[in-house]
Design an enzyme around this catalytic site. Sequence first.
Site, PDB file in Angstrom:
ATOM      1  N   GLY A 194      70.131  16.533 -86.946  1.00 36.92           N
ATOM      2  CA  GLY A 194      70.601  16.359 -88.310  1.00 36.92           C
ATOM      3  C   GLY A 194      71.174  17.585 -88.978  1.00 36.92           C
TER       4      GLY A 194
ATOM      5  N   MET B 210      74.334   8.808 -81.767  1.00 38.25           N
ATOM      6  CA  MET B 210      74.564   8.598 -80.343  1.00 38.25           C
ATOM      7  C   MET B 210      74.587   7.120 -79.999  1.00 38.25           C
ATOM      8  SD  MET B 210      75.032  11.423 -79.066  1.00 38.25           S
ATOM      9  CE  MET B 210      74.746  13.150 -79.299  1.00 38.25           C
TER      10      MET B 210
ATOM     11  N   ILE C 144      77.699   4.034 -79.435  1.00 41.51           N
ATOM     12  CA  ILE C 144      79.103   3.648 -79.598  1.00 41.51           C
ATOM     13  C   ILE C 144      79.154   2.298 -80.303  1.00 41.51           C
ATOM     14  CG2 ILE C 144      81.244   3.069 -78.385  1.00 41.51           C
ATOM     15  CD1 ILE C 144      80.512   6.040 -78.267  1.00 41.51           C
ATOM     16  N   LEU C 145      79.784   2.253 -81.456  1.00 40.86           N
ATOM     17  CA  LEU C 145      79.857   1.019 -82.241  1.00 40.86           C
ATOM     18  C   LEU C 145      81.026   0.183 -81.730  1.00 40.86           C
ATOM     19  CD1 LEU C 145      79.194   2.714 -85.676  1.00 40.86           C
ATOM     20  CD2 LEU C 145      77.606   1.239 -84.406  1.00 40.86           C
TER      21      LEU C 145
ATOM     22  N   HIS D  55      83.334  15.314 -84.215  1.00 41.13           N
ATOM     23  CA  HIS D  55      83.267  15.519 -82.761  1.00 41.13           C
ATOM     24  C   HIS D  55      83.420  17.012 -82.488  1.00 41.13           C
ATOM     25  CE1 HIS D  55      83.484  14.555 -78.530  1.00 41.13           C
ATOM     26  NE2 HIS D  55      84.490  15.393 -78.446  1.00 41.13           N
TER      27      HIS D  55
ATOM     28  N   GLU E 104      78.424  26.054 -86.771  1.00 39.85           N
ATOM     29  CA  GLU E 104      78.420  26.936 -87.947  1.00 39.85           C
ATOM     30  C   GLU E 104      79.822  27.132 -88.521  1.00 39.85           C
ATOM     31  OE1 GLU E 104      74.568  29.819 -86.911  1.00 39.85           O
ATOM     32  OE2 GLU E 104      76.611  30.451 -86.389  1.00 39.85           O
TER      33      GLU E 104
HETATM   34  C1  GRF Z   1      76.532  18.063 -82.650  1.00 41.57           C
HETATM   35  O1  GRF Z   1      77.023  18.685 -81.462  1.00 41.57           O
HETATM   36  C2  GRF Z   1      77.631  17.256 -83.263  1.00 41.57           C
HETATM   37  O2  GRF Z   1      78.906  17.798 -83.045  1.00 41.57           O
HETATM   38  C3  GRF Z   1      77.550  15.990 -82.536  1.00 41.57           C
HETATM   39  O3  GRF Z   1      76.158  15.750 -82.393  1.00 41.57           O
HETATM   40  C4  GRF Z   1      75.506  17.026 -82.211  1.00 41.57           C
HETATM   41  C5  GRF Z   1      74.198  17.089 -83.000  1.00 41.57           C
HETATM   42  O4  GRF Z   1      74.483  17.105 -84.342  1.00 41.57           O
HETATM   43  N1  GRF Z   1      78.256  14.961 -83.265  1.00 41.57           N
HETATM   44  P1  GRF Z   1      73.316  17.138 -85.480  1.00 41.57           P
HETATM   45  O5  GRF Z   1      72.663  18.490 -85.423  1.00 41.57           O
HETATM   46  O6  GRF Z   1      72.322  16.034 -85.155  1.00 41.57           O
HETATM   47  O7  GRF Z   1      74.063  16.918 -86.747  1.00 41.57           O
END
Ligand code: GRF
Length: 200
Positions: free
Chosen positions: A13, A92, A94-95, A111, A179
């Site tokens: 997150g 994570m 895919i819709l 992405h 970052e």
């Molecule tokens: C990150 O690499 C982001 O680019 C991808 O999911 C990973 C985890 O993101 N979409 P987060 O720390 O859960 O926001």
Amino acid sequence: MSIRIAVLVSGGGTNLQALIDAWKDGTIHSGEISLVVSNNAGAYALKRAENAGIPGVTVLKKELGSQKAFEDRLQEILTENRIDLVILAGFMSILTEEFTAKWPGRILNIHPSLIPSFCGAGYYGLHVHEAALARGVKVTGATVHFVNEIPDGGPILLQKAVEVLPGDTPETLQRRVMEQAEWILLPQAAEMVSAQLLKA
Ligand code: GRF
């Protein structure tokens, strides 16, 4: 009137946190983070939502039995909460087109590469940075795009380049891309699209 935003998460997150911080500091002022939905009960992102006083819900595909049941429940929750804009932030799953077709121009995804490089099936999380290092690119970055039925295939909204440094590992590169690109682009995109939807 403010655009009601739902953030869909699966993991740590950090992108959700960037959105929350941007909302609190006024960078995001045309929308409000109204809901966080996770497909993983253990996602630390849910803790971040709780800490920020934002309602968090979990929708588990294995409990619901199918992708269709999962997406139907997701749609129900978003409708119940009068959501206007959906942001995928480390989400994570895919819709399918059945779901995305209900939200034209209203689902954003972050992405961790400069699409069309290193995207599509199998390119998620650290795998993206492993592929960038394996290819030897000198510049990578992040992309915010609208979501359609093609994984990472929707119209590109914002991109930001990040230098690959000698000695980078997938982990150090991922951190720099987060970052220097992700955590900047996603709040910027959220405000841009919220402001546009407000005028619509
Ligand atoms: C990150 O690499 C982001 O680019 C991808 O999911 C990973 C985890 O993101 N979409 P987060 O720390 O859960 O926001």
